[in-house]
Each structure stands twice: as C-alpha cells, then as structure tokens.
Scaffold this motif. Sequence first.
Motif, PDB file in Angstrom:
ATOM      1  N   LYS A  29       1.035  -1.187   0.041  1.00  0.00           N
ATOM      2  CA  LYS A  29      -0.011  -0.051  -0.154  1.00  0.00           C
ATOM      3  C   LYS A  29       0.884   1.222  -0.161  1.00  0.00           C
ATOM      4  O   LYS A  29       0.424   2.285  -0.785  1.00  0.00           O
ATOM      5  N   ASN A  52      -7.004  -9.685  -6.497  1.00  0.00           N
ATOM      6  CA  ASN A  52      -7.781 -10.094  -7.655  1.00  0.00           C
ATOM      7  C   ASN A  52      -7.585 -10.943  -8.611  1.00  0.00           C
ATOM      8  O   ASN A  52      -8.294 -11.791  -8.959  1.00  0.00           O
ATOM      9  N   HIS A  70      -4.377  -4.804  -4.069  1.00  0.00           N
ATOM     10  CA  HIS A  70      -5.672  -5.055  -4.444  1.00  0.00           C
ATOM     11  C   HIS A  70      -5.497  -5.846  -5.882  1.00  0.00           C
ATOM     12  O   HIS A  70      -6.553  -6.879  -5.893  1.00  0.00           O
TER      13      HIS A  70
END
Length: 373
Positions: free
Chosen positions: A241, A265, A261
């Motif tokens: 992050k 995914n 993310h």
Amino acid sequence: MEKLIKELERICLPQSKIPIFIKNRLLDKNYRGLHFSQHNRWNLNMIIRILTELNNFTSSEDFMEILVGDDTGSYECSIDKYRKFVQNIKDTLNSGTLNTIKKNIFPDLARMGLIERFNKNFILINEQQKKQSVKFVRISKLGKKLLEKNADERLIIFSICIKRLMNGYFTKIFDILCESLEKVKAKFSPETWMLFLTGIDQIFSEKKYTLDNIKNYLIEYQKLNKFKKCAFITAIKNYCKECHANRKKYNLSKDLDRDWHNWKNEAQQIINILALTAHFEKDNNYNLFIRIGKGGVVDSEKNLGRSLIEKKKYMQMHEIEKKPGFNLHHIVPLEQADTAEQWKLIDCWENMIYIDAYSHSKIHHYKDKLFLN
C-alpha cells in the motif's frame, strides 16, 4: 524494504528462507507472478451462452470481423455482425461491451481452444506467442463439441479446457494441494495463492523458484499460528500500500508500483477458474479445497493421504533414498481421475516413476497442451 524483512524474520520460523523469497519477489516488477486470465468472473453457463451465440453468427468456414482498437462510438459497417453479437450477449447476460468481449473474454476462450482468432490476413494466431492484432474470430471444433454434449460431459471437457488455459499449472496446483494437505490440514486462502502459489517456476530478482521451493515455503507458512499469519500478511500488505501510494503521489514508474488489490484480484480469479472444475471447490472467502465427497474425485479425506503412503511404498520397493532435484511422478496423472474409483486406481506406487525435477517440470508443461489434440 529492510524494515519489512526484519518484521518477517521475527514472525517466521528460525532460519526461514521465506523472508528472502518475499524480498526477491517484491523487488521484481513481475512480483504478481503467474497470470492466466483477464479480470473476468465467467462460469460454464456464461461460456456456453457466448459460444452458442457465436455459433449462430459463425461456422467452421465463416468468420466474424471484430472491432480493432478501442470503442470510439464510430463503426465500420463490416463489424455490424460483431455489434449485433455483443448486443445479444448483453441482452442475455446483462453484461458485455464491444471492448470487454474482445479484450477480456475472447483471449481466455482462445487459450482454452474454444474459439479461433485470426489476423487481417486470415492467418490463425498462435495463442502461446506474444500479443498480436486480432481481426476475425470464429467458434472452433472443440467449441462446437462442447455445445453438443450433455451437462456431465460438458464439465469434463470444460475441465480439460481450463487445464489448457493454465498451461501445466493445473497439475502442479493439484499436486501441491494434495501433498500439503497430507502434512498440514489447513485452508488455502487468497493470500496464500498470492504470496506463494503464483510464484511456482517464476524468476524473481534473477532467482528461479521451483515447485519444490514453493512447497517447502507453503508447508512452513502453514505451521504458523493464525496470529502470526495475520501479522505476516499485514506487514506485506502495508508495504504494498505504501509503494502504491508513493507511486501515485510522486508519479513514479509503474514498475515501482506494488498494487495489493489487483494482485489479490488476480489470485481470486485463479481460484474462481479452478473451482469451475470437478477437482476443486471454494467457499465464500475464496479458500480453495480439493473437492471431496459427492461429485468430487476423492471420496474422503483419508484418501488424500494415500499418495504419501504410496510414495513411501515406491521408495521401499525400489530401495531408493530421496535426494534433491528428483521427484516422484504419477505416470497417469491424478488430476485425470473424474471419480473417486478412478483416483484409487491411479494413486498407487505401481503408477509412479522417480525422475529428475527438470523432466518433471517439462512433462507438466506439455501434457495438458497435447491432451485435447
């Protein structure tokens, strides 16, 4: 990075090699590792619907011209058939655009062998090569075959198509899940896939990580208690992050980005695909399991331990001691079993052979390509 590594060293077992693996992975622009599919959430019913519609618009002799480039709202009349095709899909599935069908769905279907794609000169595109410009598509003979079969036969063919899409990875995942579950009864979460399983046979910071390397890391990681696992994942997540935020804040090169993310995914997409086969299933949290019981290839958890017992029996019968760089290989692969009865017949020491790791990797790489030919 050094702060992250020290934190991982504190969490992991003494002398663990996992922190170095994570360091090499995160320092490499290919940190996400294995990737097989676009960010789609398709299933067998959706694929059947798309193939049915494509079959209505094309045949083994006919082609459908598709949009080249991005949708700008201005179209040549030559793609009217494609526009109508996409509209029919959208009316039925309530999803799909001119761009998403050709960019996301068609590449997956082509790699599975269910459609064929051609360039502007009607030359068939080799799906294993680098990205090429696609001008025409049509349903393949295998795609027609899938449409002709009943529900049970469709599942078998579709499972094989997914193996082809995964280009040998299916077999390795099946193997690693069986072997790991024999030793550690645990769930395999999306984070486990992200950090370990997508690293099989990948090169990170000029070091290649083999199937055996990942097996050892995975087994060691599974021995950590839930609090240490949580701390392990949180430390890496926070690092990613921070990298992602800095990339945007300072307009840095995309190669320096670490997008947690999107990485997760992609891992969830692999889990979704595997759960469409007769061999795996997932829960609502994307934990993946070998399908056990009704409809699965293994009738009970006890049979997951058969492989380890049979491997020991092979070593005893042939008076062989295990050594680095060699693996026991099922001659008839376990994942070709479609029922629990077939599993028992295949999973025996007589169906095994001791070969070097390089040959083992080559077999896994090529056999799924040839299976449908």
